[in-house]
Design a protein around this motif. Sequence first.
Motif: not given
Lengths: 192, 124
Positions: A43, A123, A145-146, B15, B17-22, B24
């Motif tokens: 990120r 994304m 947030h992430i 956010f 989706t980004a957390a989940r995608e990482m 994977e």
Amino acid sequence: MPYDQQDDIPDDALLVLFANGDQSAARILTLRLTPRVFSQAFRMLGDKAEAEDVAQEAMIRLWKIAPEWRQGEAKVTTWLYRVVANLCTDRLRKTRGVALDAIAEPEDGAKPAAEVMQEDARMSALQAALAQLPERQRQAVVLRHIEGLGNPEIAEIVGISVEAVESLTARGKRALTKILADQREALGYSDG
Amino acid sequence: MGDDKLDDMMLDDLFATAAREMEEAVSSDLLARVMADALAVQAEQQQQPEPEKAPKLTMFQVVVKVLGGWQSMGGLAAATVAGVWIGVAAGPEMMQSDWAGSLLTTNAESYLSDLDNSYAFVLD
């Protein structure tokens, strides 16, 4: 020790086991921490290969410090996030201009193509928007947030006050909203 | 739904989706590299000799250390000697107990017990 039992052991205890030569502790820590450091690096840098290098380097530093780690003194993840933050800062300073289009390909083949494409587009948009934020703002937004960290931990990682973190994340979120507002409908976020 | 709410919803979703995608997105290649490093560093650390342990201290050395080293011990010894001297110099009137008094006024029998065999216990 069985896998499921080790899974409940805190990071710092696993690190002590690692230092004592326990190979399964190495495996659990690798699986537990690598996704987090990679996510933060990706990120920040927007480039998968670079993020992998940073994640690997951060983990090597963790392995090397293991024998000197004093249990209960610091949180392993906080220490790691700080290492990743510093490594990313070094790389960003060396190569100004982040590759915005180098987004990881989704690897989940089970989702319908349209959904995958939309998620990919979302994304890409988020990554492009994040790249436009000043470095510290981006750092704070990603961690809050992430990665889902609390403000005091972020303050420790970035080396600023909790109030400064609150201000950075609020400004970062406002800036992201502004950048992404025009793309809202294109990204599939509409009122109906 | 208002624009502000939609914007908040969009950001929250991005956010999440980004957390989940990482989770994977981490490649098995990266995990393998990290694991290989871990085992290599671990093997290296296991081969290194343990750092030389500090020499073991005797009980007396530990006491000296606890009391603050030789300098403090010197002060303590001087204070002790001074205390004894003050007590002795003050004479028998300062000695309250018979035992303390006997230190200053030893009678002849005390000496005899040291010299004469007849004061010894006879076992058979």
